[in-house]
Design a protein around this motif. Structure first.
Motif, PDB file in Angstrom:
ATOM      1  N   THR A  49       3.161   3.528   4.549  1.00  0.00           N
ATOM      2  CA  THR A  49       2.004   4.167   3.907  1.00  0.00           C
ATOM      3  C   THR A  49       2.407   5.419   3.140  1.00  0.00           C
ATOM      4  O   THR A  49       1.838   5.721   2.086  1.00  0.00           O
ATOM      5  N   MET A  50       3.395   6.151   3.654  1.00  0.00           N
ATOM      6  CA  MET A  50       3.815   7.379   2.988  1.00  0.00           C
ATOM      7  C   MET A  50       4.606   7.078   1.709  1.00  0.00           C
ATOM      8  O   MET A  50       4.584   7.867   0.763  1.00  0.00           O
ATOM      9  N   ILE A  51       5.300   5.950   1.682  1.00  0.00           N
ATOM     10  CA  ILE A  51       5.992   5.531   0.450  1.00  0.00           C
ATOM     11  C   ILE A  51       4.962   5.155  -0.614  1.00  0.00           C
ATOM     12  O   ILE A  51       5.133   5.454  -1.803  1.00  0.00           O
ATOM     13  N   LEU A  52       3.875   4.516  -0.182  1.00  0.00           N
ATOM     14  CA  LEU A  52       2.821   4.108  -1.117  1.00  0.00           C
ATOM     15  C   LEU A  52       2.024   5.302  -1.631  1.00  0.00           C
ATOM     16  O   LEU A  52       1.681   5.363  -2.821  1.00  0.00           O
ATOM     17  N   THR A  53       1.716   6.260  -0.742  1.00  0.00           N
ATOM     18  CA  THR A  53       0.858   7.374  -1.163  1.00  0.00           C
ATOM     19  C   THR A  53       1.560   8.331  -2.118  1.00  0.00           C
ATOM     20  O   THR A  53       0.883   9.006  -2.906  1.00  0.00           O
ATOM     21  N   TYR A  54       2.894   8.388  -2.104  1.00  0.00           N
ATOM     22  CA  TYR A  54       3.588   9.388  -2.931  1.00  0.00           C
ATOM     23  C   TYR A  54       3.266   9.259  -4.420  1.00  0.00           C
ATOM     24  O   TYR A  54       2.821  10.241  -5.039  1.00  0.00           O
ATOM     25  N   VAL A 374     -13.747   9.604  -4.013  1.00  0.00           N
ATOM     26  CA  VAL A 374     -13.797   8.529  -5.015  1.00  0.00           C
ATOM     27  C   VAL A 374     -14.528   8.951  -6.285  1.00  0.00           C
ATOM     28  O   VAL A 374     -13.973   8.839  -7.386  1.00  0.00           O
ATOM     29  N   PRO A 375     -15.779   9.458  -6.203  1.00  0.00           N
ATOM     30  CA  PRO A 375     -16.427   9.877  -7.456  1.00  0.00           C
ATOM     31  C   PRO A 375     -15.721  11.049  -8.125  1.00  0.00           C
ATOM     32  O   PRO A 375     -15.678  11.112  -9.363  1.00  0.00           O
ATOM     33  N   ILE A 376     -15.158  11.972  -7.338  1.00  0.00           N
ATOM     34  CA  ILE A 376     -14.442  13.096  -7.932  1.00  0.00           C
ATOM     35  C   ILE A 376     -13.231  12.592  -8.708  1.00  0.00           C
ATOM     36  O   ILE A 376     -12.980  13.012  -9.850  1.00  0.00           O
ATOM     37  N   LEU A 401      -2.772   4.976 -15.627  1.00  0.00           N
ATOM     38  CA  LEU A 401      -2.667   3.785 -14.786  1.00  0.00           C
ATOM     39  C   LEU A 401      -2.533   4.161 -13.309  1.00  0.00           C
ATOM     40  O   LEU A 401      -3.223   3.609 -12.445  1.00  0.00           O
ATOM     41  N   PHE A 402      -1.630   5.116 -13.020  1.00  0.00           N
ATOM     42  CA  PHE A 402      -1.436   5.522 -11.629  1.00  0.00           C
ATOM     43  C   PHE A 402      -2.659   6.268 -11.095  1.00  0.00           C
ATOM     44  O   PHE A 402      -3.020   6.137  -9.922  1.00  0.00           O
ATOM     45  N   GLY A 403      -3.312   7.057 -11.962  1.00  0.00           N
ATOM     46  CA  GLY A 403      -4.500   7.777 -11.531  1.00  0.00           C
ATOM     47  C   GLY A 403      -5.635   6.840 -11.158  1.00  0.00           C
ATOM     48  O   GLY A 403      -6.292   7.007 -10.124  1.00  0.00           O
ATOM     49  N   TRP A 404      -5.862   5.813 -11.999  1.00  0.00           N
ATOM     50  CA  TRP A 404      -6.910   4.841 -11.682  1.00  0.00           C
ATOM     51  C   TRP A 404      -6.522   3.978 -10.485  1.00  0.00           C
ATOM     52  O   TRP A 404      -7.390   3.567  -9.702  1.00  0.00           O
ATOM     53  N   VAL A 409      -7.478   2.604  -4.776  1.00  0.00           N
ATOM     54  CA  VAL A 409      -7.017   2.575  -3.379  1.00  0.00           C
ATOM     55  C   VAL A 409      -7.939   3.409  -2.496  1.00  0.00           C
ATOM     56  O   VAL A 409      -8.306   3.002  -1.390  1.00  0.00           O
ATOM     57  N   MET A 410      -8.331   4.592  -2.975  1.00  0.00           N
ATOM     58  CA  MET A 410      -9.215   5.445  -2.186  1.00  0.00           C
ATOM     59  C   MET A 410     -10.603   4.824  -2.046  1.00  0.00           C
ATOM     60  O   MET A 410     -11.258   4.966  -1.011  1.00  0.00           O
ATOM     61  N   ALA A 411     -11.064   4.116  -3.084  1.00  0.00           N
ATOM     62  CA  ALA A 411     -12.346   3.410  -2.983  1.00  0.00           C
ATOM     63  C   ALA A 411     -12.263   2.317  -1.922  1.00  0.00           C
ATOM     64  O   ALA A 411     -13.195   2.164  -1.099  1.00  0.00           O
ATOM     65  N   ALA A 412     -11.152   1.583  -1.915  1.00  0.00           N
ATOM     66  CA  ALA A 412     -10.964   0.532  -0.898  1.00  0.00           C
ATOM     67  C   ALA A 412     -10.904   1.146   0.497  1.00  0.00           C
ATOM     68  O   ALA A 412     -11.469   0.593   1.457  1.00  0.00           O
ATOM     69  N   ALA A 413     -10.233   2.295   0.618  1.00  0.00           N
ATOM     70  CA  ALA A 413     -10.137   2.983   1.913  1.00  0.00           C
ATOM     71  C   ALA A 413     -11.517   3.439   2.379  1.00  0.00           C
ATOM     72  O   ALA A 413     -11.857   3.332   3.559  1.00  0.00           O
ATOM     73  N   ALA A 414     -12.326   3.942   1.444  1.00  0.00           N
ATOM     74  CA  ALA A 414     -13.671   4.401   1.798  1.00  0.00           C
ATOM     75  C   ALA A 414     -14.540   3.231   2.269  1.00  0.00           C
ATOM     76  O   ALA A 414     -15.276   3.349   3.259  1.00  0.00           O
ATOM     77  N   VAL A 415     -14.439   2.087   1.584  1.00  0.00           N
ATOM     78  CA  VAL A 415     -15.189   0.900   1.995  1.00  0.00           C
ATOM     79  C   VAL A 415     -14.738   0.444   3.381  1.00  0.00           C
ATOM     80  O   VAL A 415     -15.559   0.138   4.247  1.00  0.00           O
TER      81      VAL A 415
END
Length: 420
Positions: A49-54, A374-376, A401-404, A409-415
């Motif tokens: 997860t830490m490799i992905l979040t970087y 997510v909205p922010i 691309l990376f920002g979206w 990912v954060m939207a999926a995490a929130a769901v």
């Protein structure tokens, strides 16, 4: 010597500032608790997860820093151009609530860690830490205060040292970094918590506003929309600062997970609720020195993160309301801004002394952060794409691309968090 006039690139330490402080503040005591839980419960399984979040975290923070440096205004001030005022005010209020809960939990963890090391009452230590932090924010000019925060990031080396003190199965750790594993609903919950504590809204507001402080604190520096000739130097500095700062954040989180996996999980100690619990559990497993490093690291990271949490709430609130803001200003020049900082700190102390369960409070803080992020993030991506706001300095395609991707990912995490 003036590096701008000579053309020489400033040293690495001079290029590190807002990004480094932001990344280090991400490893606050609440974050340490989450990473410790992940290592203690799941061993090396969730290191990936830490490799992905970087790259995702880096992209979001590059966007926030770019917005602040280009426009000379903080994130909330730019969001006012996109969002209706009532929506922005609602998001900022939720941010304030989440930050205040986080401050309370961090102060409690710092007090508990200090009590473990020195004895005495944890509540007393909590008050001392809170009052000391508040006084520094009130009476120390930003440029001096920022240098203290920058040097305070060195405390994170305690967690790197921890990994060097314990026996680690590096083959298993390497596999955990490169092979994604999700073992059951409990792992999904922990992954959501990791994303929530690593990519947090308060970091967006803080780094953007610190870029504005850097402009205001130097006569020769200007917003890039006013001084486009400074863009190569400043955008280059932001890239280095942010990549290094987020690397520090993720490496430290990784070492905490590795250290607790190699010790607590290996010894069957999987029931870790707080950072102080992790420190106490380490003593019989890894020895006195490892325990001291972990506990002192909690205090040090708290001293770094608490003012960032309070400050980011004040920046967001002040920018949304159009107040005078800034840590470089005296309290008499920006009374409402400093009132928000003081209120957040006092409420944090109150949470520590109240019957509120800090673990449940942190859970709801994570829920709020997950929903608000997510909205922010979506609005940030709209802002950084608009020529009407950013002029010629809209974000390049890779950053978009990376920002979206991070927003998705954060939207999926929130769901997932709501479902779970």
């Amino acid at each position: 010597m003036d590096t701008e006039r000579t053309g020489h690139r400033p040293s690495l330490t001079k290029q590190l500032g807002p990004g480094l402080i932001t990344g280090a503040a991400d490893d606050d005591p609440s974050g340490i608790a989450t990473y410790s839980q992940a290592g203690a419960q799941f061993g090396f399984q969730l290191l990936w997860t830490m490799i992905l979040t970087y790259p995702l975290m880096t992209a979001v923070q590059l966007v926030s820093a770019r917005i602040g440096r280009v426009t000379g205004r903080g994130l909330a001030a730019n969001m006012r151009q996109i969002l209706p005022r009532w929506i922005l005010s609602s998001l900022v209020m939720l941010l304030f609530v989440a930050n205040t809960i986080n401050i309370g939990a961090d102060l409690a963890a710092m007090g508990d860690a200090a009590e473990l090391v020195a004895g005495g009452g944890g509540h007393i230590f909590t008050i001392v830490f809170a009052v000391g932090s508040l006084l520094l924010q009130l009476f120390l000019p930003y440029h001096r205060y920022a240098s203290i925060l920058k040097w305070l990031t060195l405390v994170l080396l305690a967690y790197v040292a921890l990994v060097l003190l314990v026996h680690v199965d590096w083959a298993a750790a390497t596999k955990g970094m490169v092979v994604p594993t999700i073992a059951g609903a409990g792992a999904v919950t922990t992954i959501v918590a990791i994303f929530g504590t690593t990519i947090s809204p308060y970091l967006f507001f803080w780094q953007s506003s610190q870029e504005v402080e850097e402009i205001d604190g130097h006569d020769e520096e200007h917003a890039l929309e006013e001084a486009p000739e400074q863009a190569p130097r400043e955008l280059g500095r932001i890239r280095i600062d942010t990549f290094v700062g987020m690397a520090v954040s993720n490496i430290v989180a990784l070492t905490i997970m590795i250290g607790t996996a190699a010790t607590l999980n290996a010894a069957g100690k999987t029931d870790i609720a707080t950072a102080a619990d992790a420190a106490e559990a380490l003593k019989p497993v890894a020895g006195q020195f490892a325990f001291l490093l972990f506990a002192l690291g909690i205090v040090g990271t708290g001293l770094l993160a608490v003012p960032v949490l309070a400050g980011s709430a004040a920046y967001a609130t002040g920018e949304a309301q159009g107040w005078r803001i800034g840590l470089e200003k005296k309290p008499t020049d920006a009374p409402a801004f400093y009132a928000v900082i003081g209120t957040a700190m006092l409420l944090g102390i109150a949470i520590d002394w109240s019957p509120i369960d800090p673990i449940k409070a942190l859970f709801w803080s994570a829920v709020i952060n997950g929903v608000v992020a997510v909205p922010i993030m979506a609005v940030m991506m709209v802002v950084v794409s608009r020529k009407a706001i950013m002029g010629e300095f809209t974000a390049p395609v890779p950053l978009l691309l990376f920002g979206w991707a991070a927003t998705t990912v954060m939207a999926a995490a929130a769901v997932a968090m709501v479902i779970l």
